[in-house]
Write an enzyme that holds these catalytic residues in place. Structure first.
Site, mmCIF file in Angstrom:
data_model
loop_
_atom_site.group_PDB
_atom_site.id
_atom_site.type_symbol
_atom_site.label_atom_id
_atom_site.label_comp_id
_atom_site.label_asym_id
_atom_site.label_seq_id
_atom_site.Cartn_x
_atom_site.Cartn_y
_atom_site.Cartn_z
ATOM 1 N N LYS A 9 0.843 -1.201 0.000
ATOM 2 C CA LYS A 9 0.000 0.000 0.000
ATOM 3 C C LYS A 9 0.882 1.257 0.000
ATOM 4 C CE LYS A 9 -3.785 -2.471 2.300
ATOM 5 N NZ LYS A 9 -4.684 -2.534 3.490
ATOM 6 N N TYR A 49 -12.289 -3.464 -3.470
ATOM 7 C CA TYR A 49 -12.844 -3.569 -2.111
ATOM 8 C C TYR A 49 -14.373 -3.560 -2.145
ATOM 9 C CZ TYR A 49 -8.330 -2.927 0.347
ATOM 10 O OH TYR A 49 -7.056 -3.088 0.862
ATOM 11 N N PHE A 57 -15.603 2.968 7.439
ATOM 12 C CA PHE A 57 -14.231 3.386 7.139
ATOM 13 C C PHE A 57 -13.930 3.390 5.643
ATOM 14 C CE2 PHE A 57 -14.146 -1.205 8.029
ATOM 15 C CZ PHE A 57 -13.526 -1.704 6.895
ATOM 16 N N ARG A 85 -1.226 -14.752 3.583
ATOM 17 C CA ARG A 85 -1.925 -14.128 4.716
ATOM 18 C C ARG A 85 -1.147 -14.334 6.015
ATOM 19 N NH1 ARG A 85 -6.389 -10.708 3.726
ATOM 20 N NH2 ARG A 85 -7.318 -11.436 5.671
ATOM 21 N N THR A 91 -5.106 -8.224 10.321
ATOM 22 C CA THR A 91 -5.486 -6.889 9.851
ATOM 23 C C THR A 91 -5.260 -5.827 10.931
ATOM 24 O OG1 THR A 91 -7.239 -8.000 8.628
ATOM 25 C CG2 THR A 91 -7.345 -5.605 8.725
ATOM 26 N N ARG A 102 2.843 -7.019 9.073
ATOM 27 C CA ARG A 102 2.107 -5.994 9.824
ATOM 28 C C ARG A 102 2.565 -5.947 11.277
ATOM 29 N NH1 ARG A 102 -3.663 -7.704 7.190
ATOM 30 N NH2 ARG A 102 -3.670 -6.285 5.378
ATOM 31 N N ASN A 112 -1.871 -0.127 7.317
ATOM 32 C CA ASN A 112 -1.347 -1.469 7.612
ATOM 33 C C ASN A 112 -0.526 -2.072 6.469
ATOM 34 O OD1 ASN A 112 -3.498 -2.088 6.002
ATOM 35 N ND2 ASN A 112 -4.436 -3.560 7.389
ATOM 36 N N HIS A 115 -1.622 -5.418 1.337
ATOM 37 C CA HIS A 115 -2.839 -6.187 1.053
ATOM 38 C C HIS A 115 -2.465 -7.576 0.540
ATOM 39 C CE1 HIS A 115 -6.530 -7.605 -0.812
ATOM 40 N NE2 HIS A 115 -5.776 -7.907 -1.858
ATOM 41 N N GLU A 126 -8.781 -10.427 -8.201
ATOM 42 C CA GLU A 126 -7.884 -9.276 -8.017
ATOM 43 C C GLU A 126 -6.756 -9.267 -9.050
ATOM 44 O OE1 GLU A 126 -6.836 -9.711 -3.882
ATOM 45 O OE2 GLU A 126 -8.875 -9.216 -3.238
#
Ligand code: GTP
Ligand code: MG
Length: 157
Positions: A9, A49, A57, A85, A91, A102, A112, A115, A126
């Site tokens: 990100k 998303y 948010f 993951r 998250t 993270r 964070n 992704h 994606e």
């Protein structure tokens, strides 16, 4: 073989954490098959998303993801969606263990760093959203037999 979409990100790019992230996926044994630095646009992010559109948010998530370049990558390998993951960590930074990306680099849910696709189906969605087919590269990884249990004698020594 399985593929996943991993995106650093804007904060992960600006803070210079992206080389460390590439190194962690490479070290684990995954194969990089696509990579580009890109500025997202709103319609792509709304698609990306789409399951979060109604969350309170969501507007701040959009402006976060529009705030700078994103390093979009595709990785290939055994169980890469679930393993990815695991490398990312939870998250919420309060739940993400030290040793995860993270856990090591993020304090705030809205900053964070990274992704990762949450299922094989979202990975497929994606990857096709962020990459054109011709941007993904097929090649033979030279370390294959040292990462996967295959018969090294029949594959030559
Ligand atoms: P991604 O890999 O980015 O998809 O994260 P995730 O799968 O771990 O979480 P999820 O898909 O539920 O949420 C997507 C992103 O929205 C998160 O990574 C956060 O950046 C943001 N987000 C999720 N929940 C919250 C929240 O409660 N507050 C804020 N500010 N941001 C959130
Ligand atoms: Mg998600």
């Amino acid at each position: 073989t399985e593929r996943t979409f991993i995106a650093v990100k804007p904060d992960g790019v600006q803070r210079g954490i992206f080389p460390e992230i590439l190194r962690r996926f490479q070290n684990k044994g995954f194969k990089l098959v696509g990579i580009k630095l890109t500025l997202a646009n709103e319609s792509l992010l709304r698609e990306h998303y789409s399951d979060l559109q109604s969350k309170p948010f969501f507007p701040s998530l959009l402006s976060y993801m529009l705030s700078g370049p994103i390093l979009a990558t595709v990785w290939e390998g055994k169980d890469v969606v679930k393993q990815g993951r695991v490398l990312l960590g939870a998250t919420n930074p309060l739940q993400s263990a030290p040793g995860t990306i993270r856990g090591d680099f993020a304090l705030d849910m809205g900053r964070n760093i990274i992704h990762g696709s949450d299922s094989v189906e979202s990975a497929e969605k994606e990857i096709s959203l962020w990459f054109k087919k011709e941007e993904l590269v097929e090649y033979k990884p030279t370390l294959h037999g040292w990462i996967y249990e295959v018969n090294l004698l029949t594959s030559g020594r």
